[in-house]
Design an enzyme around this catalytic site. Structure first.
Site, mmCIF file in Angstrom:
data_model
loop_
_atom_site.group_PDB
_atom_site.id
_atom_site.type_symbol
_atom_site.label_atom_id
_atom_site.label_comp_id
_atom_site.label_asym_id
_atom_site.label_seq_id
_atom_site.Cartn_x
_atom_site.Cartn_y
_atom_site.Cartn_z
ATOM 1 C CG ASN A 10 35.978 11.151 -34.913
ATOM 2 O OD1 ASN A 10 35.706 12.052 -35.338
ATOM 3 N ND2 ASN A 10 35.333 10.450 -33.816
ATOM 4 C CE LYS A 12 35.256 12.163 -30.397
ATOM 5 N NZ LYS A 12 34.564 11.557 -29.236
ATOM 6 C CG HIS A 97 31.348 8.028 -33.484
ATOM 7 N ND1 HIS A 97 30.755 8.554 -32.047
ATOM 8 C CD2 HIS A 97 32.588 7.812 -33.487
ATOM 9 C CE1 HIS A 97 32.007 8.538 -31.162
ATOM 10 N NE2 HIS A 97 33.000 8.637 -32.091
ATOM 11 C CD GLU A 99 30.840 11.516 -29.785
ATOM 12 O OE1 GLU A 99 31.330 12.012 -30.778
ATOM 13 O OE2 GLU A 99 32.047 11.104 -28.889
ATOM 14 C CD GLU A 169 35.192 4.425 -31.414
ATOM 15 O OE1 GLU A 169 36.255 5.150 -31.204
ATOM 16 O OE2 GLU A 169 34.134 5.236 -31.540
ATOM 17 N N GLY A 175 35.961 9.171 -24.743
ATOM 18 C CA GLY A 175 36.076 10.472 -24.058
ATOM 19 C C GLY A 175 36.050 10.627 -22.445
ATOM 20 C CB SER A 214 40.040 7.017 -23.399
ATOM 21 O OG SER A 214 38.900 7.425 -22.975
#
Ligand code: PEP
Length: 253
Positions: A10, A12, A97, A99, A169, A175, A214
């Site tokens: 991904n 992003k 996701h 985000e 996730e 991150g 991560s």
């Protein structure tokens, strides 16, 4: 569950045209040299999907989009449809996701609509679930996962012969450089799998559950040694071709 693994990059909102070209100038020779047995999917920004198609079309590597809109066409300025994604040769699409849930307010209904559209257009969905740190600390991980999985299962019930990828996730691991522990990953994946298996109609050979948060090449072998883990969704580490090739070469022990 199957032995070959699925690794998803991904990217992003990173990389432009020249970055993608230099990335594959490094990645492809390493890929051809090491011949990974696992499945690999790249999710670049929309603007690079036609370019990635040109670069990867003669390989076993797959690609897809990080998002799309569930309506077929029309007055939805700035949006990209499922058919437009298919035009780029994409076989996968990321849905829900954290985000997008956080910054773009994607709720369960939007996620279910996108899932429905992806299945209808034969695009394999990678749908993300996961708890926040507060939810984990207050012992709500399983109830959060159950709530997030409800609309997913309800939609999937109409498409039981299609492939689905669920990415577990934990939001606090994305991150941050902090991985969930092997025990936490095992528990959550087993729980998600049990939600599928409770449904009498489920064919588990169509289901993959991957871990994201991560990931790097050091931690990947331990994570994929769990038989409830079918692969990984990789953010930051997938931007470095030398690191990502090590990850995709991981063999389940
Ligand atoms: C992600 O974006 O889904 C992700 C897991 O990112 P990272 O690997 O950087 O934590």
């Amino acid at each position: 569950m199957e032995n070959n693994l699925l690794f998803i990059a991904n990217w992003k909102m990173n990389n432009a045209y020249a970055d993608l070209v230099s990335y594959f100038n490094i990645f492809l020779p390493l890929y051809n040299q090491t011949k990974p047995v696992n499945d690999v999917v790249f999710l670049p920004p929309f603007t690079l999907l036609y370019l990635i198609k040109e670069i990867l079309k003669a390989t076993n590597l797959k690609w897809g989009a990080q998002n799309f809109y569930y309506e077929s066409k029309g007055a939805f300025t700035g949006e990209i449809s499922a058919l437009m994604i298919k035009d780029t040769g994409s076989t996968y699409v990321l849905i829900g996701h954290s985000e997008r849930r956080k910054y773009f307010k994607e709720n369960s209904q939007i996620i279910a609509n996108k899932l429905h559209k992806a299945f209808s257009e034969n695009i394999i969905p990678i749908v993300c679930v996961g708890e926040t740190l507060e939810e984990r600390k207050s012992g709500k991980t399983f109830s959060v996962l159950a709530n997030q999985m409800k609309p997913i299962l309800k939609t999937y019930q109409n498409f039981i012969n299609k492939e689905i990828v669920v990415a577990y996730e934990p939001v606090w691991a994305i991150g941050t450089g902090v991985n969930a522990t092997i025990e936490e990953i095992k528990e959550s994946h087993s729980f998600i799998l049990s939600l599928f298996l409770k449904q009498s109609w489920v064919n588990d050979s169509n289901i993959k559950i991957v871990y994201g948060g991560s990931i790097d090449s050091k931690i990947t072998p331990a994570i994929v040694s769990l038989d409830v883990v079918n692969g990984c969704l990789v953010g930051g580490a997938s931007l470095k071709p030398e690191e990502f090739i090590k990850i995709v070469n991981t063999i389940r022990s």
